[in-house]
Enzyme design. Structure first.
Site, short mmCIF file in Angstrom:
data_model
loop_
_atom_site.label_atom_id
_atom_site.label_comp_id
_atom_site.label_asym_id
_atom_site.label_seq_id
_atom_site.Cartn_x
_atom_site.Cartn_y
_atom_site.Cartn_z
N HIS A 8 0.84 -1.20 0.00
CA HIS A 8 0.00 0.00 0.00
C HIS A 8 0.88 1.25 0.00
O HIS A 8 0.70 2.16 -0.81
CB HIS A 8 -0.93 0.00 1.21
CG HIS A 8 -1.54 1.34 1.51
ND1 HIS A 8 -2.50 1.91 0.70
CD2 HIS A 8 -1.33 2.23 2.50
CE1 HIS A 8 -2.85 3.09 1.20
NE2 HIS A 8 -2.15 3.31 2.29
N ASP A 16 8.29 21.70 -25.88
CA ASP A 16 8.38 20.37 -25.29
C ASP A 16 9.42 20.43 -24.18
O ASP A 16 9.94 21.50 -23.88
CB ASP A 16 8.75 19.31 -26.34
CG ASP A 16 8.21 17.92 -25.94
OD1 ASP A 16 8.28 17.60 -24.74
OD2 ASP A 16 7.72 17.20 -26.81
N TRP A 44 7.48 -0.35 4.06
CA TRP A 44 8.01 0.39 2.91
C TRP A 44 9.41 0.89 3.17
O TRP A 44 10.18 1.06 2.24
CB TRP A 44 7.07 1.51 2.46
CG TRP A 44 7.13 2.80 3.24
CD1 TRP A 44 6.51 3.07 4.41
CD2 TRP A 44 7.83 4.00 2.86
NE1 TRP A 44 6.79 4.35 4.81
CE2 TRP A 44 7.58 4.95 3.88
CE3 TRP A 44 8.63 4.38 1.78
CZ2 TRP A 44 8.11 6.24 3.85
CZ3 TRP A 44 9.15 5.67 1.77
CH2 TRP A 44 8.89 6.57 2.77
N SER A 46 13.94 5.97 -13.43
CA SER A 46 12.88 6.77 -14.01
C SER A 46 12.81 8.14 -13.33
O SER A 46 12.69 9.18 -13.99
CB SER A 46 11.56 6.02 -13.86
OG SER A 46 10.47 6.88 -14.03
N SER A 47 12.90 8.14 -11.99
CA SER A 47 12.79 9.41 -11.27
C SER A 47 13.95 10.34 -11.56
O SER A 47 13.76 11.54 -11.76
CB SER A 47 12.72 9.16 -9.76
OG SER A 47 11.60 8.39 -9.46
N HIS A 51 13.63 11.50 3.68
CA HIS A 51 13.03 12.76 4.05
C HIS A 51 12.92 13.74 2.89
O HIS A 51 11.85 14.32 2.70
CB HIS A 51 13.60 13.39 5.31
CG HIS A 51 12.54 14.24 5.93
ND1 HIS A 51 11.54 13.72 6.70
CD2 HIS A 51 12.23 15.53 5.76
CE1 HIS A 51 10.67 14.66 6.99
NE2 HIS A 51 11.07 15.78 6.45
N GLU A 58 12.43 12.81 0.09
CA GLU A 58 11.31 12.18 -0.62
C GLU A 58 9.96 12.73 -0.14
O GLU A 58 9.05 12.95 -0.94
CB GLU A 58 11.38 10.66 -0.41
CG GLU A 58 10.15 9.89 -0.83
CD GLU A 58 9.95 9.81 -2.34
OE1 GLU A 58 10.92 10.08 -3.07
OE2 GLU A 58 8.83 9.49 -2.76
N TYR A 102 9.35 15.64 0.81
CA TYR A 102 9.15 16.94 0.17
C TYR A 102 8.96 16.79 -1.33
O TYR A 102 8.29 17.61 -1.96
CB TYR A 102 10.29 17.90 0.54
CG TYR A 102 10.30 18.12 2.03
CD1 TYR A 102 9.14 18.52 2.68
CD2 TYR A 102 11.42 17.87 2.81
CE1 TYR A 102 9.09 18.67 4.04
CE2 TYR A 102 11.39 18.03 4.18
CZ TYR A 102 10.22 18.42 4.79
OH TYR A 102 10.18 18.56 6.15
N SER A 144 -0.72 26.76 -4.95
CA SER A 144 -0.31 28.14 -5.17
C SER A 144 -0.76 28.67 -6.53
O SER A 144 -0.73 29.87 -6.76
CB SER A 144 1.22 28.26 -5.07
OG SER A 144 1.66 27.78 -3.84
N HIS A 163 15.22 12.40 12.34
CA HIS A 163 14.04 12.44 13.22
C HIS A 163 13.16 11.21 13.01
O HIS A 163 12.23 11.00 13.77
CB HIS A 163 13.26 13.76 13.08
CG HIS A 163 12.56 13.95 11.77
ND1 HIS A 163 12.33 15.17 11.23
CD2 HIS A 163 12.02 13.06 10.90
CE1 HIS A 163 11.68 15.03 10.09
NE2 HIS A 163 11.49 13.77 9.86
N HIS A 164 13.45 10.43 11.99
CA HIS A 164 12.76 9.15 11.85
C HIS A 164 13.40 8.09 12.75
O HIS A 164 12.92 6.98 12.82
CB HIS A 164 12.82 8.66 10.40
CG HIS A 164 12.13 9.58 9.44
ND1 HIS A 164 10.80 9.48 9.15
CD2 HIS A 164 12.59 10.63 8.73
CE1 HIS A 164 10.47 10.43 8.29
NE2 HIS A 164 11.53 11.14 8.01
N THR A 181 7.07 26.32 6.36
CA THR A 181 5.74 25.75 6.11
C THR A 181 4.67 26.72 6.58
O THR A 181 3.68 26.95 5.89
CB THR A 181 5.59 24.40 6.84
OG1 THR A 181 6.77 23.64 6.61
CG2 THR A 181 4.39 23.65 6.34
N LYS A 225 4.23 29.57 4.17
CA LYS A 225 3.39 29.23 3.02
C LYS A 225 1.92 29.31 3.38
O LYS A 225 1.11 29.88 2.64
CB LYS A 225 3.72 27.81 2.53
CG LYS A 225 4.99 27.78 1.73
CD LYS A 225 5.11 26.47 0.96
CE LYS A 225 6.37 26.50 0.14
NZ LYS A 225 6.15 26.35 -1.27
N ARG A 274 1.74 0.59 15.14
CA ARG A 274 1.38 0.41 13.74
C ARG A 274 1.83 -0.98 13.28
O ARG A 274 2.60 -1.66 13.96
CB ARG A 274 2.04 1.50 12.89
CG ARG A 274 3.54 1.39 12.81
CD ARG A 274 4.20 2.66 12.31
NE ARG A 274 3.98 2.86 10.87
CZ ARG A 274 4.73 3.66 10.11
NH1 ARG A 274 5.74 4.32 10.64
NH2 ARG A 274 4.49 3.83 8.85
#
Lengths: 629, 361
Positions: free
Chosen positions: A79, A108, A143, A174-175, A258, A260, A262, A273, A307-308, A333, A336, A455
């Site tokens: 998931h 293009d 994950w 790809s990314s 991390h 990621e 963002y 925006s 922090h993870h 943040t 924004k 979890r």
């Protein structure tokens, strides 16, 4: 160039015409690729959603036995992987493809064939990642796949993690290719006069996201290569018995992981925006602040990964440092969010579906941001880490945030590419159901986490008192599922409608994509526009005096002449799909090597051959099909 | 919009009412701290929670007010085109820093406070070993020197310093009412400390996903007054039922079901299946230690005083004759993925084993 034509069989020479499905296979047009990205990603979004519904159904009641723990563990792992790597990221890339060239006045992207390659790797890599479902079990270590649970000796006995490591490896290619492409496109292909500080915010966020993609993916690539070597060749990077260090994986993973986060949220912020000013009839409040806070968020994304890992025992100094850097992220943040509210302040807010989703985004993202502060503090994180509180947080940020932003963008830009408008009433129903379902599903998880529910548990006893809120959460997930069906129905109904010609600028837009017909011609802009300021398209529609009072400029009848103009566009190519599927085939071959040695190795070799053949043909392909006469 | 609001109000009232109606026990609630570490952590949460509630109310109120007040009233509205306000923007860039300071300062001081073990209280050293999926506990102080599993007994008002070890995957040691979690990372030796204020039974659970039966890797902490703890220690130090153990070591002719069980435990070999693989020559004692026996396996939990425990299978089932019987007969049915084999017992073997294990108080 032309001399090499003879070396290719005729069917591989540069195609000149296209129709039907072949038109999609050989295309290098950013709009078509964007559409393919969107539909593929929505398909995977539905797959991931289905997995979520099964997960929630399993947890609806204490000691439920709907699925076995091994299936459950695959479900929550897949998931997350599906939603992050196969739905949200590609949906963002889909918007990059569809919108960025139009917003910067380009015909293009910089590397059209590379763009096609990104898509084909994404599609085929997504299939490799999911192949485990039919080949003895999908990935099941979560994950973030903490070592050494990823090694077979500790796992469930399935080979799912092979599909994880090799599937993500190719998806990473790809990314990076996509990120590099948009980086170059945005830097080099802006219309004359569009300085960086005149760039639309969505394009800005695409630029920052592209930089993060190019820099973050290599980190997880290293980790995944080590994992693949451990699993396939028996190296010992993560094997504890041989002195391997499980924390090495965690650091590598989160140094990628991390940024990621963002990568997932910045495009949605860019969409919001764009939507807020359009539907408030006001320019974005504090454009430079929004841009620089985006840059700051992207930069700080590199300074908070641990922090993870507050509970892995890094010691008080490291924990305190990462706590402070993490809290600092709240500043840009907040900027924004305040600026978004400032944008709406004094505006004329039109509650069309895109706007509803954008306002919903702000509302939910505030909640996700605030709960994030509570696990930025290690003493509270010791209680919250690995509980449902974190699950609630991530879903408020990635569902309430990224997904709501993406839906906002889908409703907003849909007319530009289809020449139809999604049904507004169904859109409102979609929004209301999704908003209620989202809060009902993920809101109670805050409480469950603080009430001690970890979890990733497939079951819990009734005596813990978690059942009621789990049931509520499950009901919420069903409401989300229903809201998604409403959206799908809306898409199907709308796609059966006839194209309208009056939808070039249905929302009174501000950016360049609204200055061209919907759907845009293949070459986008007949003449490359000249940009005189931020929102220069808006300036052709309204004049603004010094006090900010605006007056509409009477518009002449648009000379929407459909005459064909001869504009040189990049040629079509077979090679991206050959190279892309070749790469994924080789990854697939290695992924099944542990189970079916000979077959796996054969497929891998065939894949490598196809990759080399594709790249070779790619390199020596003539620039134009006409070259050979 | 109006209907949506009314619907929301009805739903919220309904949910609140329901939640009040059923007030379950909160066995792992972090809002019910029973020791200084958990209490500090809950206090820290309160600081953050109320600071964030304040921010939430102000910002969401601002958002809702803006959205309602500036809704489009007529199609021809032409709002003023403001591009920003530098002073305002600088202000709301700086303001959050002050709010964050409210959170950051106690955070940092608490991190360093908790890294020091208090010296004004007695201390017990315990090593917690994480396995897939159960807990081994060793009391390493010389005067204690006890090995047990899945149930941790501690005295109140004493510093419990836990060394966290794992030789397999990562686990996380978490007793929500006593202390937040700390991970057991192979090749990385962690430790944490906590204190229990009052006697009681505390639920605890592995918090880091550790494979198939992660959900079934629980344990319990029993905090006793000093005298109660000493009593427990005294019982632990004696081996339970030494005469039955003696039966297993010699050819002594012991009779009775429990003695038969002891003999099976120590001496009888079985074939069976571990996680889908056929295995031969398995004996209970090869994996489980019962103090006093010759063979002392350590792949599974120490069973010296298994009958004194309230649960089996790492806190997952009550320690009843019925549960013990089905556990021994087919452990994978009760704990999926388990590494304990399903053995090919002969008629009466399980009954004897259960009878024996139940004597091990």
């Amino acid at each position: 160039m032309a001399a090499n034509i003879g070396s290719l069989p005729k069917f591989l020479q540069r195609p000149t015409t296209y129709s039907g499905i072949w038109g999609w296979i050989v295309t290098v047009d950013h709009k078509k690729i964007g559409v393919m990205y969107a539909f593929t990603a929505i398909f995977f979004f539905l797959v991931g959603g289905l997995e979520a519904v099964v997960i929630r159904t399993q947890l609806a009641f204490a000691s439920n036995e709907l699925v076995s723990p091994d299936i459950y563990n695959q479900l929550f792992t897949m998931h997350a992987l599906t939603m992050i790597f196969l739905a949200i990221m590609p949906l963002a890339v889909s918007f990059f493809n569809l919108i960025v060239p139009l917003q910067i006045g380009a015909r293009d992207v910089a590397f059209p064939r590379l763009n096609a390659l990104s898509y084909w790797i994404y599609l085929s890599g997504g299939l490799v990642l999911n192949a485990g479902w039919i080949l003895g079990g999908a990935a099941d270590s979560g994950w973030f796949a903490y070592a050494p649970l990823t090694l077979d000796q500790f796992g469930s006995g399935s080979h799912g993690m092979d599909f994880y490591s090799l599937g993500l490896l190719v998806l990473g290619i790809s990314s990076v290719a996509g990120g590099l492409n948009f980086l170059v496109t945005i830097i080099n292909m802006r219309a004359p006069g569009m300085t960086l500080m005149r760039m639309p915010v969505f394009t800005w966020m695409a630029l920052i996201t592209s930089i993060l993609l190019v820099t973050a993916m290599p980190v997880i690539t290293i980790a995944l290569i080590e994992l693949s070597l451990d699993r396939i060749l028996g190296t010992q990077f993560f094997a504890p018995g041989a002195g391997g260090d499980p924390l090495l994986w965690q650091h590598l993973f989160w140094v990628f992981g991390h940024p990621e986060v963002y990568i997932l949220i910045l495009p949605a912020m860019g969409i919001v925006s764009e939507v807020l000013p359009t539907f408030s009839k006001k320019p974005l409040f504090g454009y430079p602040f929004i841009i620089f806070s985006g840059i700051f968020i992207g930069f700080m994304g590199w300074a908070v990964w641990s922090h993870h890992m507050f509970t892995v025992g890094m010691g008080p100094v490291a924990n305190a440092t990462f706590a402070i850097t993490t809290m600092l992220i709240a500043v840009p943040t907040g900027v924004k969010i305040f600026n978004w509210i400032g944008t709406m302040w004094g505006g004329s807010i039109d509650f069309k579906t895109p706007m509803l989703f954008s306002i919903g985004f702000i509302f939910l993202f505030i909640i996700g941001g605030l709960s994030g502060v509570s696990h930025a503090s290690p003493p509270t994180d010791y209680q919250q880490q690995d509980t449902y509180y974190v699950v609630a947080h991530i879903h408020y940020v990635l569902f309430g945030g990224a997904i709501f932003g993406i839906f906002s963008g889908i409703y907003y830009w849909w007319p530009k590419f289809s020449g139809t408008l999604l049904n507004e009433n169904l859109g409102v129903v979609h929004f209301i159901l999704m908003f209620i379902g989202m809060n009902l599903s993920f809101g109670p998880m805050h409480w469950l986490g603080m009430d001690g529910m970890p979890r990733r548990i497939y079951t819990y006893g009734a005596e813990y008192g978690w059942e009621f809120w789990n049931t509520v959460s499950t009901v919420g997930s069903y409401i989300i599922a229903i809201s998604t069906l409403v959206f799908i129905a809306n898409v199907i109904i709308t796609m059966r409608q006839e194209r309208r010609t009056d939808l070039a600028d249905p929302w009174d837009g501000r950016t360049l994509e609204w200055s061209i017909p919907s759907p845009p011609p293949e070459y986008n802009f007949k003449e490359i526009p000249i940009v005189n300021g931020l929102d220069s398209f808006w300036d052709t529609k309204y004049t603004t005096d010094e006090d900010g009072n605006m007056t509409p400029i009477p518009q002449g009848v648009s000379n929407n002449n459909e005459e064909e103009v001869a504009i040189h566009m990049p040629g079509l190519s077979y090679f991206p799909i050959i190279t892309g599927f070749g790469l994924s085939a080789s990854a697939f071959g290695f992924a099944i090597y542990n189970q079916y040695n000979v077959v796996g190795l054969t497929i891998a070799i065939l894949g490598i051959v196809a990759t080399f053949f594709g790249s070779y043909g790619w390199c020596f392909e003539p620039a134009d099909p006409e070259d050979h006469h | 919009m109006k209907y949506a609001k009314i619907l929301k109000v009805i739903l919220t009232t309904l949910l609140l009412g329901l939640s009040l109606a059923c007030t379950p026990e909160h066995l792992q609630s972090t809002f019910d701290p029973k020791g200084p570490i958990a209490r500090d952590q809950e206090y820290m949460f309160q600081i953050i929670f109320w600071a964030m509630v304040a921010v939430f109310v102000i910002v969401q109120a601002g958002l809702v007010y803006t959205v309602v007040k500036f809704r489009r009233k007529s199609e021809s509205e032409l709002p003023k085109q403001t591009h920003g306000n530098d002073k305002l923007e600088i202000a709301w860039t700086i303001a959050p820093i002050f709010i964050l300071a409210i959170v950051a300062i106690p955070t940092v001081s608490m991190i360093f406070d908790h890294s020091e073990i208090p010296t004004n209280k007695p201390k017990i050293e315990i090593t917690a070993d994480g396995y897939q999926w159960w807990w081994g506990f060793k009391y390493t102080d010389e005067n204690l020197n006890i090995v047990t599993a899945n149930e941790l007994h501690i005295p109140t008002d004493t510093v419990i310093n836990v060394s966290l070890r794992s030789k397999n995957v990562i686990h996380s040691f978490w007793i929500p009412k006593l202390a937040g979690k700390m991970d057991l990372v192979p090749n990385n030796n962690n430790s944490m400390w906590f204190i229990a204020d009052e006697p009681g039974e505390y639920y605890a659970q592995c918090a880091e996903y550790c494979g198939t039966s992660h959900a079934n890797m629980k344990f319990k902490v029993y905090a006793h007054e000093q005298s109660g703890f000493e009593e427990w220690v005294k019982n632990e130090k004696n081996s339970a039922n030494p005469n039955l153990i003696a039966c297993t070591n010699t050819d002594a002719n012991c009779t009775g079901l429990a003695a038969k069980g002891a003999n099976i435990f120590a001496n009888k070999a079985f074939s069976g299946v571990i996680r889908g693989q056929e295995v031969e020559n398995q004996r209970c004692a090869y994996c489980h230690t019962i103090e006093g026996m010759k063979i002392k396996g350590n792949a599974g939990p120490n069973l010296t005083h298994v009958a004194s425990r309230t649960t089996i299978a790492s806190g997952t089932y009550d320690n009843s004759e019925e549960n013990l019987t089905s556990w021994i007969t087919n452990p994978k049915n009760m704990k999926p993925g388990v590494y304990m084999p399903t053995l090919n017992f002969e008629e009466g073997d399980v009954e004897a084993l259960v009878a024996y294990l139940q004597t091990l108080r």
